[in-house]
Write a protein that holds these residues in place. Structure first.
Motif, PDB file in Angstrom:
ATOM      1  N   TYR A 108     -11.956 -61.901 100.438  1.00  0.00           N
ATOM      2  CA  TYR A 108     -11.905 -60.883  99.368  1.00  0.00           C
ATOM      3  C   TYR A 108     -10.800 -61.466  98.455  1.00  0.00           C
ATOM      4  CZ  TYR A 108     -15.160 -57.391 101.404  1.00  0.00           C
ATOM      5  OH  TYR A 108     -16.612 -57.073 101.878  1.00  0.00           O
ATOM      6  N   PRO A 109     -11.387 -61.193  97.212  1.00  0.00           N
ATOM      7  CA  PRO A 109     -10.349 -61.590  96.132  1.00  0.00           C
ATOM      8  C   PRO A 109      -8.864 -60.978  96.126  1.00  0.00           C
ATOM      9  CG  PRO A 109     -11.903 -60.166  95.115  1.00  0.00           C
ATOM     10  CD  PRO A 109     -12.302 -60.213  96.623  1.00  0.00           C
ATOM     11  N   ASP A 110      -7.794 -61.811  96.296  1.00  0.00           N
ATOM     12  CA  ASP A 110      -6.613 -61.192  96.143  1.00  0.00           C
ATOM     13  C   ASP A 110      -6.424 -60.406  94.823  1.00  0.00           C
ATOM     14  OD1 ASP A 110      -4.074 -60.648  96.785  1.00  0.00           O
ATOM     15  OD2 ASP A 110      -3.313 -62.966  96.529  1.00  0.00           O
ATOM     16  N   GLY A 111      -6.033 -59.289  95.091  1.00  0.00           N
ATOM     17  CA  GLY A 111      -5.391 -58.640  94.122  1.00  0.00           C
ATOM     18  C   GLY A 111      -6.610 -57.443  93.379  1.00  0.00           C
ATOM     19  N   ARG A 112      -7.782 -57.826  93.743  1.00  0.00           N
ATOM     20  CA  ARG A 112      -9.140 -57.204  93.321  1.00  0.00           C
ATOM     21  C   ARG A 112      -9.923 -56.682  94.540  1.00  0.00           C
ATOM     22  NH1 ARG A 112     -12.069 -61.299  90.797  1.00  0.00           N
ATOM     23  NH2 ARG A 112     -10.663 -62.899  91.807  1.00  0.00           N
ATOM     24  N   ILE A 113      -9.331 -56.294  95.577  1.00  0.00           N
ATOM     25  CA  ILE A 113     -10.176 -55.712  96.764  1.00  0.00           C
ATOM     26  C   ILE A 113     -10.381 -54.368  96.331  1.00  0.00           C
ATOM     27  CG2 ILE A 113     -10.194 -55.193  99.118  1.00  0.00           C
ATOM     28  CD1 ILE A 113      -7.738 -57.473  99.428  1.00  0.00           C
ATOM     29  N   GLU A 114     -11.551 -53.848  96.486  1.00  0.00           N
ATOM     30  CA  GLU A 114     -12.118 -52.585  96.229  1.00  0.00           C
ATOM     31  C   GLU A 114     -12.212 -51.926  97.824  1.00  0.00           C
ATOM     32  OE1 GLU A 114     -13.822 -53.031  91.628  1.00  0.00           O
ATOM     33  OE2 GLU A 114     -15.198 -52.739  93.491  1.00  0.00           O
ATOM     34  N   ASP A 115     -12.093 -50.683  97.678  1.00  0.00           N
ATOM     35  CA  ASP A 115     -12.374 -49.927  98.827  1.00  0.00           C
ATOM     36  C   ASP A 115     -13.995 -49.445  98.754  1.00  0.00           C
ATOM     37  OD1 ASP A 115     -12.848 -48.010 100.818  1.00  0.00           O
ATOM     38  OD2 ASP A 115     -11.206 -46.701 100.209  1.00  0.00           O
ATOM     39  N   GLY A 116     -14.749 -49.890  99.309  1.00  0.00           N
ATOM     40  CA  GLY A 116     -16.238 -49.517  99.105  1.00  0.00           C
ATOM     41  C   GLY A 116     -16.983 -49.746 100.628  1.00  0.00           C
ATOM     42  N   LEU A 117     -18.373 -49.750 100.454  1.00  0.00           N
ATOM     43  CA  LEU A 117     -19.042 -49.846 101.633  1.00  0.00           C
ATOM     44  C   LEU A 117     -19.221 -51.272 102.053  1.00  0.00           C
ATOM     45  CD1 LEU A 117     -22.201 -47.820 100.541  1.00  0.00           C
ATOM     46  CD2 LEU A 117     -20.592 -47.268 101.990  1.00  0.00           C
ATOM     47  N   ALA A 118     -19.082 -52.225 101.146  1.00  0.00           N
ATOM     48  CA  ALA A 118     -19.078 -53.782 101.483  1.00  0.00           C
ATOM     49  C   ALA A 118     -17.819 -53.924 102.540  1.00  0.00           C
ATOM     50  CB  ALA A 118     -18.946 -54.731 100.536  1.00  0.00           C
ATOM     51  N   LEU A 119     -16.715 -53.558 102.104  1.00  0.00           N
ATOM     52  CA  LEU A 119     -15.564 -53.921 102.814  1.00  0.00           C
ATOM     53  C   LEU A 119     -15.603 -52.919 104.170  1.00  0.00           C
ATOM     54  CD1 LEU A 119     -12.641 -55.069 102.993  1.00  0.00           C
ATOM     55  CD2 LEU A 119     -11.755 -53.113 101.819  1.00  0.00           C
ATOM     56  N   ARG A 120     -15.692 -51.757 104.051  1.00  0.00           N
ATOM     57  CA  ARG A 120     -16.051 -50.995 105.359  1.00  0.00           C
ATOM     58  C   ARG A 120     -17.070 -51.637 106.186  1.00  0.00           C
ATOM     59  NH1 ARG A 120     -17.719 -44.895 103.513  1.00  0.00           N
ATOM     60  NH2 ARG A 120     -18.514 -45.057 105.650  1.00  0.00           N
ATOM     61  N   ARG A 121     -18.247 -51.950 105.792  1.00  0.00           N
ATOM     62  CA  ARG A 121     -19.114 -52.951 106.676  1.00  0.00           C
ATOM     63  C   ARG A 121     -18.523 -53.992 107.360  1.00  0.00           C
ATOM     64  NH1 ARG A 121     -22.618 -54.437 103.111  1.00  0.00           N
ATOM     65  NH2 ARG A 121     -21.598 -56.333 103.019  1.00  0.00           N
TER      66      ARG A 121
END
Length: 236
Positions: free
Chosen positions: A84-97
């Motif tokens: 994931y892009p350092d400094g621009r990580i978003e808490d969302g479904l893609a990361l949860r998955r």
């Protein structure tokens, strides 16, 4: 102050960046691997935005190598980067998955997370990446135990972790790391290029200060050096 449970054999540490583990939890990881526990690391990013003056294309591979070396010092052989892009990580479904997938693959009894609250202390804001990854990971523990939330993961059996332990946060439990200080210091020293870019203080002095702060004595816990955690119990 209660002891962090240690009647488990498999652990997974989930953080945002290379170095996060070494700043807070590597002494505990060393204690646990010396007990024969199998621990793996999952990092959301490669830390490519973490060194001023060094382009991301050079920084990412460098910090990846430093993290792998740091992990080996405390007995961890398996290190995974989700890119994931350092400094621009978003808490969302893609990361949860993606984190739920990792939990199902590795099947940890204990999941170790980094502080995901808004602050470190009064007046010290936490980073967006730490908040996003920690919160997504806590949700992913529940997601990994539910067959319906991410049906695209149906090829991996559901898994329920027994605990999540969050370091750098509220302290509800602790671990005696008195015998792991040397290993923790060597582990943070593996991030030498990153530390050197932080300022003029010599890297060995920085490393000692980082470990001393992370392993200070904790009131009510009978250990010379300890790491505190906020303990969450598994939920399906």
């Amino acid at each position: 102050m209660d002891q962090v449970p240690e009647d488990w054999q498999t652990g997974l540490v989930i953080v945002a960046h290379p170095g996060d583990i070494e700043y807070e939890a590597s002494a505990a990881v060393h204690r646990w691997t010396m007990q024969g526990k199998r621990i793996r690391y999952v990092l959301a990013s490669r830390g490519e935005a973490g060194i001023a003056g060094l382009p991301p294309g050079q920084t990412g591979p460098l910090r990846e190598r430093e993290q792998i070396a740091a992990a080996k010092v405390v007995g961890v052989q398996d290190v995974e980067f989700l890119s994931y892009p350092d400094g621009r990580i978003e808490d969302g479904l893609a990361l949860r998955r993606d984190l739920a997938r990792a939990i199902r693959r590795h099947r940890p009894e204990m999941v170790v997370l980094f502080n995901f609250h808004d602050t470190w202390a009064p007046g010290r804001a936490n980073s967006a990446d730490h908040r996003a990854v920690g919160r997504a990971a806590l949700d992913a523990i529940a997601d990994a135990a539910n067959e319906w939330i991410f049906p695209e993961l149906s090829g991996l059996p559901i898994w329920t972790a027994r605990w999540a332990a969050v370091t750098g946060s509220v302290v509800t439990h602790a671990v005696d790391v008195t015998d792991s200080i040397k290993a923790a210091t060597e582990s943070i020293l593996a991030h030498g290029r990153y530390l050197a870019a932080l300022g003029p203080v010599p890297v060995p002095e920085q490393a000692r200060a980082i470990v001393e702060e992370a392993t200070a004595p904790i009131d009510g816990f009978p250990a010379e050096r300890a790491i505190g955690f906020e303990l969450f119990y598994g939920r399906g």
